[in-house]
Design a protein around this motif. Structure first.
Motif, PDB file in Angstrom:
ATOM      1  N   LYS A   2       0.826  -1.202   0.000  1.00  0.00           N
ATOM      2  CA  LYS A   2       0.000   0.000   0.000  1.00  0.00           C
ATOM      3  C   LYS A   2       0.865   1.258   0.000  1.00  0.00           C
ATOM      4  CE  LYS A   2      -2.711  -1.166   3.488  1.00  0.00           C
ATOM      5  NZ  LYS A   2      -3.872  -1.170   4.435  1.00  0.00           N
ATOM      6  N   ARG A   3       1.964   1.224   0.722  1.00  0.00           N
ATOM      7  CA  ARG A   3       2.836   2.400   0.770  1.00  0.00           C
ATOM      8  C   ARG A   3       3.439   2.689  -0.606  1.00  0.00           C
ATOM      9  NH1 ARG A   3       8.214   2.391   2.172  1.00  0.00           N
ATOM     10  NH2 ARG A   3       8.012   0.401   3.290  1.00  0.00           N
ATOM     11  N   PHE A   4       3.824   1.648  -1.348  1.00  0.00           N
ATOM     12  CA  PHE A   4       4.404   1.875  -2.666  1.00  0.00           C
ATOM     13  C   PHE A   4       3.377   2.473  -3.625  1.00  0.00           C
ATOM     14  CE2 PHE A   4       7.145  -1.996  -1.486  1.00  0.00           C
ATOM     15  CZ  PHE A   4       8.011  -1.187  -0.768  1.00  0.00           C
ATOM     16  N   VAL A   5       2.113   2.064  -3.468  1.00  0.00           N
ATOM     17  CA  VAL A   5       1.060   2.593  -4.328  1.00  0.00           C
ATOM     18  C   VAL A   5       0.707   4.031  -3.947  1.00  0.00           C
ATOM     19  CG1 VAL A   5      -1.367   2.329  -5.031  1.00  0.00           C
ATOM     20  CG2 VAL A   5       0.111   0.309  -4.822  1.00  0.00           C
ATOM     21  N   THR A   6       0.736   4.328  -2.662  1.00  0.00           N
ATOM     22  CA  THR A   6       0.262   5.635  -2.197  1.00  0.00           C
ATOM     23  C   THR A   6       1.369   6.676  -2.047  1.00  0.00           C
ATOM     24  OG1 THR A   6       0.422   4.910   0.126  1.00  0.00           O
ATOM     25  CG2 THR A   6      -1.688   4.594  -0.986  1.00  0.00           C
ATOM     26  N   SER A   7       2.619   6.309  -2.361  1.00  0.00           N
ATOM     27  CA  SER A   7       3.707   7.288  -2.236  1.00  0.00           C
ATOM     28  C   SER A   7       4.648   7.260  -3.437  1.00  0.00           C
ATOM     29  CB  SER A   7       4.502   7.042  -0.948  1.00  0.00           C
ATOM     30  OG  SER A   7       5.152   5.777  -0.986  1.00  0.00           O
ATOM     31  N   TRP A   8       4.143   6.867  -4.603  1.00  0.00           N
ATOM     32  CA  TRP A   8       5.021   6.782  -5.767  1.00  0.00           C
ATOM     33  C   TRP A   8       5.548   8.156  -6.189  1.00  0.00           C
ATOM     34  CZ3 TRP A   8       3.417   9.543  -9.957  1.00  0.00           C
ATOM     35  CH2 TRP A   8       2.053   9.814 -10.084  1.00  0.00           C
ATOM     36  N   LYS A   9       4.832   9.222  -5.879  1.00  0.00           N
ATOM     37  CA  LYS A   9       5.357  10.553  -6.231  1.00  0.00           C
ATOM     38  C   LYS A   9       6.604  10.881  -5.408  1.00  0.00           C
ATOM     39  CE  LYS A   9       1.374  12.867  -8.227  1.00  0.00           C
ATOM     40  NZ  LYS A   9       0.586  14.118  -8.277  1.00  0.00           N
TER      41      LYS A   9
END
Length: 467
Positions: free
Chosen positions: A206-213
């Motif tokens: 979830k962190r990789f999806v929600t912090s890709w920027k």
């Protein structure tokens, strides 16, 4: 957008991403508001493939990698079976990994679904949104930082994947998870993971999806148009391993289903630990006595012994055999117990891309029938339908075995009076499965099937995903 670090309310035309070509998202807004489509039943064809949504309020989440844009567009209305009504035939196409690596496969199947008003589930691997330069941000359970059995995407392909995921969600598809490092063997295999290990893996996905920027620095790009905390309600584990210890974690997270069971039959599903258990299924395998799991990798394992580049002279037959297997599984269920058909795939080019051609052929065949009681949906849409039904009706459906027609027909079998519906139940022998090319269901893989019997059983040893 780079200055946004919390939920910030913006007024914008988020629908711009919905109206672009399949290959990617455009940079400009300029979308005219149109009325929403009429309400449809779960999986009912829309009759169109390029509907533009009205302007939406966008609430950026965190660093702006994701955004709350409201209710997901292009969702059908859930209906409830009437007494004596035949259940729809649900077909769920799903994709493990869901990364676009420049082959055009993700856009290809988005277009195929849109052309037929269908929906699918895309199980996104979290690592596909983590640039390789930041791979040490991933700490796999029982593995070294940055370790992965599927590698990382090049930056160009990461951008393509973001575009496809945006497009998929706006088209009404589901974004689930295929977790991260895809560890199937050795001491770090997901088969050995504890519930706490799964919690760590999910938190990181979830962190990789929600912090890709933050990890890419691409703050000028559009966010993914969904809140992943709300969107994520199910997944499929690597190689269909580790479900037992995943389920307690999934339940604690409020997941609604899991598609990680190592194999099942074409019967109506039940819940495990309050979570819908939606396994890949054994389906007829023309030319063999045994049946095969409904996934491209299992076709490969039984045809070329898992070799991904074989003698091209075999490709035409293998392609037609794989397509015929999916179609036979559909036909058997549709003509008998109406159990949902679950089909799993990867965006791959094994054996010259024959499995992609096979699944497209089967998809088009099913869609071309034009039957109003055939619904091509996502897993999430399917469990929406299940949860809307009378539990007693679902219990009745689960009594039907593979290839078994409802005794007395649907009007009697699902009649409002359970006693009347039960009269004669079990007196009718199951019909033979059409198109099996042999004695189905043995699972031994040792019988005298024709057409190059590989002798590989569709058991756990041949199940897996390698993308």
């Amino acid at each position: 957008m780079s200055a946004v670090s919390r939920r910030t309310l913006l007024t914008t035309a988020a629908g711009a991403a919905a109206g672009v070509a399949v290959a990617g998202c455009g940079a400009d807004g300029g979308v005219k508001a149109e009325p929403p489509p009429r309400a449809r039943k779960t999986g009912e064809k829309s009759g169109g493939s390029a509907h533009r949504e009205p302007e939406r309020m966008v609430t950026l989440i965190g660093d702006g990698s994701t955004a709350d844009t409201g209710t997901q567009p292009n969702q059908p209305v859930v209906d409830r079976l009437e007494p004596g009504q035949a259940p729809p035939q649900f077909v769920i196409f799903s994709w493990d990994g869901a990364g676009e690596v420049g082959t055009g496969l993700f856009p290809r199947f988005l277009k195929l679904a849109a052309d037929h008003g269908a929906h699918m589930t895309f199980f996104l691997s979290g690592l596909y949104l983590l640039p390789e330069a930041k791979k040490l941000s991933y700490n796999p359970p029982h593995g070294a930082p940055g370790a992965s059995d599927i590698g990382y995407l090049a930056d160009e392909h990461l951008k393509m994947t973001l575009d496809s995921i945006r497009h998929a969600w706006l088209d009404g598809h589901e974004i689930g998870t295929h977790f991260n490092g895809h560890f199937c063997t050795g001491p770090g295999s997901v088969a050995r993971w504890t519930p706490a290990d799964w919690q760590s893996e999910i938190d990181q996905a979830k962190r990789f999806v929600t912090s890709w920027k933050t990890t890419t620095g691409w703050y000028e790009h559009d966010p993914l148009p969904f809140d992943y905390e709300r969107e994520l309600v199910g997944g499929r584990t690597p190689c269909l391993l580790g479900q037992d210890n995943l389920l307690p974690t999934a339940k604690a997270l409020g997941w609604r289903y899991d598609a990680s069971s190592p194999g099942g039959n074409q019967t109506w599903p039940a819940k495990r630990d309050d979570i819908w258990d939606l396994p890949l299924q054994l389906i007829p395998f023309p030319g063999h006595r045994f049946e095969v799991l409904s996934m491209d990798y299992n076709m490969l394992a039984n045809q070329s012994h898992s070799a991904t580049s074989s003698d091209p002279r075999n490709y035409p037959y293998w392609r037609s055999q794989a397509a015929a297997s999916y179609i036979a599984g559909f036909q058997r269920a549709y003509e008998t117990n109406r159990a949902p058909l679950f089909i799993g795939n990867h965006f791959e080019q094994w054996n010259g891309g024959i499995y992609m051609d096979a699944v497209e052929e089967a998809f088009k065949h099913i869609a071309s029938l034009g039957q109003k009681d055939v619904r091509l949906v996502s897993f999430r849409q399917f469990v929406d339908w299940l949860d809307a039904q009378d539990p007693a009706v679902l219990d009745r459906l689960r009594q039907l075995q593979v290839g078994e027609q409802p005794p007395g027909g649907w009007s009697e079998f699902l009649a409002p009076d359970p006693a009347a519906a039960g009269a004669g139940a079990g007196d009718t022998a199951p019909d033979p499965a059409p198109g099996t090319g042999g004695d189905p269901g043995t699972g031994t893989g040792t019988g005298g099937g024709t057409g190059g019997d590989t002798g590989i059983s569709p058991a756990l040893g041949t199940v897996g995903s390698t993308t």
